[in-house]
Each structure stands twice: as C-alpha cells, then as structure tokens.
Design a protein around this motif. Structure first.
Motif, mmCIF file in Angstrom:
data_model
loop_
_atom_site.group_PDB
_atom_site.id
_atom_site.type_symbol
_atom_site.label_atom_id
_atom_site.label_comp_id
_atom_site.label_asym_id
_atom_site.label_seq_id
_atom_site.Cartn_x
_atom_site.Cartn_y
_atom_site.Cartn_z
ATOM 1 N N VAL A 10 0.819 -1.204 0.000
ATOM 2 C CA VAL A 10 0.000 0.000 0.000
ATOM 3 C C VAL A 10 0.854 1.256 0.000
ATOM 4 O O VAL A 10 1.852 1.339 0.705
ATOM 5 C CB VAL A 10 -0.911 0.015 1.260
ATOM 6 C CG1 VAL A 10 -1.766 1.271 1.306
ATOM 7 C CG2 VAL A 10 -1.779 -1.216 1.312
ATOM 8 N N GLY A 11 0.420 2.220 -0.788
ATOM 9 C CA GLY A 11 0.973 3.566 -0.744
ATOM 10 C C GLY A 11 -0.168 4.532 -0.485
ATOM 11 O O GLY A 11 -1.244 4.397 -1.073
ATOM 12 N N ILE A 12 0.032 5.477 0.428
ATOM 13 C CA ILE A 12 -1.032 6.424 0.766
ATOM 14 C C ILE A 12 -0.483 7.838 0.653
ATOM 15 O O ILE A 12 0.509 8.173 1.292
ATOM 16 C CB ILE A 12 -1.562 6.197 2.197
ATOM 17 C CG1 ILE A 12 -2.117 4.781 2.339
ATOM 18 C CG2 ILE A 12 -2.620 7.233 2.550
ATOM 19 C CD1 ILE A 12 -2.503 4.394 3.751
ATOM 20 N N GLU A 13 -1.134 8.627 -0.181
ATOM 21 C CA GLU A 13 -0.805 10.046 -0.334
ATOM 22 C C GLU A 13 -2.005 10.850 0.131
ATOM 23 O O GLU A 13 -3.124 10.609 -0.325
ATOM 24 C CB GLU A 13 -0.587 10.365 -1.820
ATOM 25 C CG GLU A 13 0.821 10.644 -2.205
ATOM 26 C CD GLU A 13 0.892 10.993 -3.679
ATOM 27 O OE1 GLU A 13 0.553 12.147 -4.028
ATOM 28 O OE2 GLU A 13 1.270 10.107 -4.450
ATOM 29 N N ARG A 14 -1.792 11.801 1.017
ATOM 30 C CA ARG A 14 -2.905 12.600 1.533
ATOM 31 C C ARG A 14 -2.592 14.083 1.352
ATOM 32 O O ARG A 14 -1.558 14.569 1.783
ATOM 33 C CB ARG A 14 -3.125 12.291 3.010
ATOM 34 C CG ARG A 14 -4.242 13.093 3.623
ATOM 35 C CD ARG A 14 -4.472 12.663 5.056
ATOM 36 N NE ARG A 14 -5.251 13.662 5.749
ATOM 37 C CZ ARG A 14 -5.595 13.605 7.021
ATOM 38 N NH1 ARG A 14 -5.210 12.579 7.748
ATOM 39 N NH2 ARG A 14 -6.298 14.541 7.571
ATOM 40 N N GLN A 24 -0.791 -2.697 -4.668
ATOM 41 C CA GLN A 24 -0.278 -3.789 -5.496
ATOM 42 C C GLN A 24 -0.742 -5.051 -4.795
ATOM 43 O O GLN A 24 -0.378 -5.286 -3.630
ATOM 44 C CB GLN A 24 1.246 -3.739 -5.562
ATOM 45 C CG GLN A 24 1.903 -4.946 -6.164
ATOM 46 C CD GLN A 24 1.941 -4.917 -7.670
ATOM 47 O OE1 GLN A 24 2.099 -3.865 -8.252
ATOM 48 N NE2 GLN A 24 1.796 -6.064 -8.294
ATOM 49 N N ILE A 25 -1.573 -5.830 -5.466
ATOM 50 C CA ILE A 25 -2.138 -7.025 -4.844
ATOM 51 C C ILE A 25 -1.522 -8.259 -5.482
ATOM 52 O O ILE A 25 -1.395 -8.338 -6.699
ATOM 53 C CB ILE A 25 -3.668 -7.061 -5.002
ATOM 54 C CG1 ILE A 25 -4.285 -5.787 -4.419
ATOM 55 C CG2 ILE A 25 -4.235 -8.287 -4.323
ATOM 56 C CD1 ILE A 25 -5.758 -5.669 -4.639
ATOM 57 N N GLN A 26 -1.181 -9.222 -4.632
ATOM 58 C CA GLN A 26 -0.505 -10.420 -5.118
ATOM 59 C C GLN A 26 -1.142 -11.659 -4.512
ATOM 60 O O GLN A 26 -1.445 -11.696 -3.313
ATOM 61 C CB GLN A 26 0.966 -10.355 -4.732
ATOM 62 C CG GLN A 26 1.791 -11.494 -5.224
ATOM 63 C CD GLN A 26 3.249 -11.325 -4.850
ATOM 64 O OE1 GLN A 26 3.577 -10.760 -3.818
ATOM 65 N NE2 GLN A 26 4.126 -11.835 -5.689
ATOM 66 N N GLY A 27 -1.349 -12.662 -5.336
ATOM 67 C CA GLY A 27 -1.817 -13.956 -4.862
ATOM 68 C C GLY A 27 -3.288 -13.960 -4.500
ATOM 69 O O GLY A 27 -4.080 -13.174 -5.006
ATOM 70 N N VAL A 38 -6.584 -2.672 6.560
ATOM 71 C CA VAL A 38 -7.669 -1.806 7.046
ATOM 72 C C VAL A 38 -7.184 -0.789 8.088
ATOM 73 O O VAL A 38 -7.530 0.395 7.993
ATOM 74 C CB VAL A 38 -8.864 -2.642 7.557
ATOM 75 C CG1 VAL A 38 -9.899 -1.769 8.242
ATOM 76 C CG2 VAL A 38 -9.500 -3.395 6.380
ATOM 77 N N PRO A 39 -6.366 -1.153 9.072
ATOM 78 C CA PRO A 39 -5.879 -0.140 10.019
ATOM 79 C C PRO A 39 -5.071 0.978 9.343
ATOM 80 O O PRO A 39 -5.139 2.137 9.766
ATOM 81 C CB PRO A 39 -5.012 -0.930 10.994
ATOM 82 C CG PRO A 39 -5.548 -2.318 10.939
ATOM 83 C CD PRO A 39 -5.973 -2.504 9.501
ATOM 84 N N MET A 40 -4.323 0.639 8.295
ATOM 85 C CA MET A 40 -3.586 1.683 7.563
ATOM 86 C C MET A 40 -4.546 2.665 6.914
ATOM 87 O O MET A 40 -4.346 3.882 6.981
ATOM 88 C CB MET A 40 -2.691 1.061 6.484
ATOM 89 C CG MET A 40 -1.462 0.399 7.023
ATOM 90 S SD MET A 40 -0.363 -0.111 5.693
ATOM 91 C CE MET A 40 -0.995 -1.733 5.346
ATOM 92 N N VAL A 57 -5.486 0.250 -8.153
ATOM 93 C CA VAL A 57 -5.245 -1.130 -7.763
ATOM 94 C C VAL A 57 -4.550 -1.865 -8.908
ATOM 95 O O VAL A 57 -5.122 -1.995 -9.992
ATOM 96 C CB VAL A 57 -6.570 -1.849 -7.421
ATOM 97 C CG1 VAL A 57 -6.308 -3.286 -7.010
ATOM 98 C CG2 VAL A 57 -7.330 -1.102 -6.344
ATOM 99 N N ASP A 58 -3.331 -2.316 -8.661
ATOM 100 C CA ASP A 58 -2.635 -3.153 -9.624
ATOM 101 C C ASP A 58 -2.974 -4.591 -9.265
ATOM 102 O O ASP A 58 -2.470 -5.140 -8.278
ATOM 103 C CB ASP A 58 -1.125 -2.922 -9.561
ATOM 104 C CG ASP A 58 -0.354 -3.744 -10.572
ATOM 105 O OD1 ASP A 58 -0.861 -4.807 -11.008
ATOM 106 O OD2 ASP A 58 0.773 -3.347 -10.922
#
Length: 132
Positions: A10-14, A24-27, A38-40, A57-58
């Motif tokens: 996860v990358g978060i820009e605010r 980036q989702i894997q598997g 979720v906490p992030m 979402v990649d």
C-alpha cells in the motif's frame, strides 16, 4: 513445502481531504491481509470529515480472495463506499473487469477496469467530482 505469496502493498498520499491509495495485490488475499490493510486506511482517514478517496489497484498478480477476505472487502466497501470517488483496477483477467463492475455497486463513485496502467492513472487524475 509449497509457499504461496499473497498480500497487499500500500501507498497512501494525503493532501487535505484528498487521498490517493495505491495498491499492489498479489496472490489469493486472506483475512489476515485485510487485518493489516484496514488499520492503515483507517489511520489515513483519521480526522477527515469528508474524505475523497481515489484507489489505484494493480491486480495483475491477483488470483482471488479467500471467502472471509471477500467478506472483509465487502464490509470495507460498505463502510467507506460514500468516501470513494474512483477505483481504477489495472488487471489482465476478464473476471477482474467483472469485479470492478460489481464493486461499483458498493461505492458512491465509479470503478473501472483498465488493461493499461497509464490509462488507469490518467482516469484517476481527471477532474474531481463531488461525492456529497
């Protein structure tokens, strides 16, 4: 021993009330993956009265969800669906396109599938639309 890789990077820009979340989702996603993710997201949204969230979402390495993880994803959409402006899903499988269409039912914004990373990012950068 058979090891399967899975997870969410996860990358978060605010900037003020606007958030760009890149994933980036894997598997095959698990409940534990959502317990970390979720906490992030909640932390990034803390203190924002009306967040405006764009997701990139990649999913090119996504194989699917375990049943409990799919439930976690649905709950997340129901909880924050009114805060989501756009979800751009970059993938390479037909079922991911269907997932984007189904996901759009649970958010106030739009979800679209792209076979090009550049097109997905360009779409996210288009003019901001009001959510509320």
């Amino acid at each position: 021993m058979n090891t399967s890789r899975h997870g969410i990077s996860v990358g978060i820009e605010r900037v003020d009330d606007e958030i760009l979340l890149t994933m980036q989702i894997q598997g095959k996603l698990t409940h534990q993956d959502y317990e970390h993710f979720v906490p992030m997201l909640e932390s990034a949204l803390q203190g924002i009265e009306h967040p405006y969230i764009n997701f990139y979402v990649d999913a090119t390495e996504l194989e699917g969800w375990e049943l409990r993880a799919a439930w976690d994803d649905l709950k997340l959409g129901l909880k924050h669906g009114n805060d989501i402006a756009k979800i751009a899903i970059y993938g390479n499988k037909k079922w991911q396109e269907y997932a984007a269409k189904i996901g759009s039912w649970f958010i106030s914004g739009e979800a679209k599938f792209f076979e090009s990373r550049e097109e997905a990012m360009d779409w996210l950068k288009e003019e901001k639309k009001a959510l509320w």
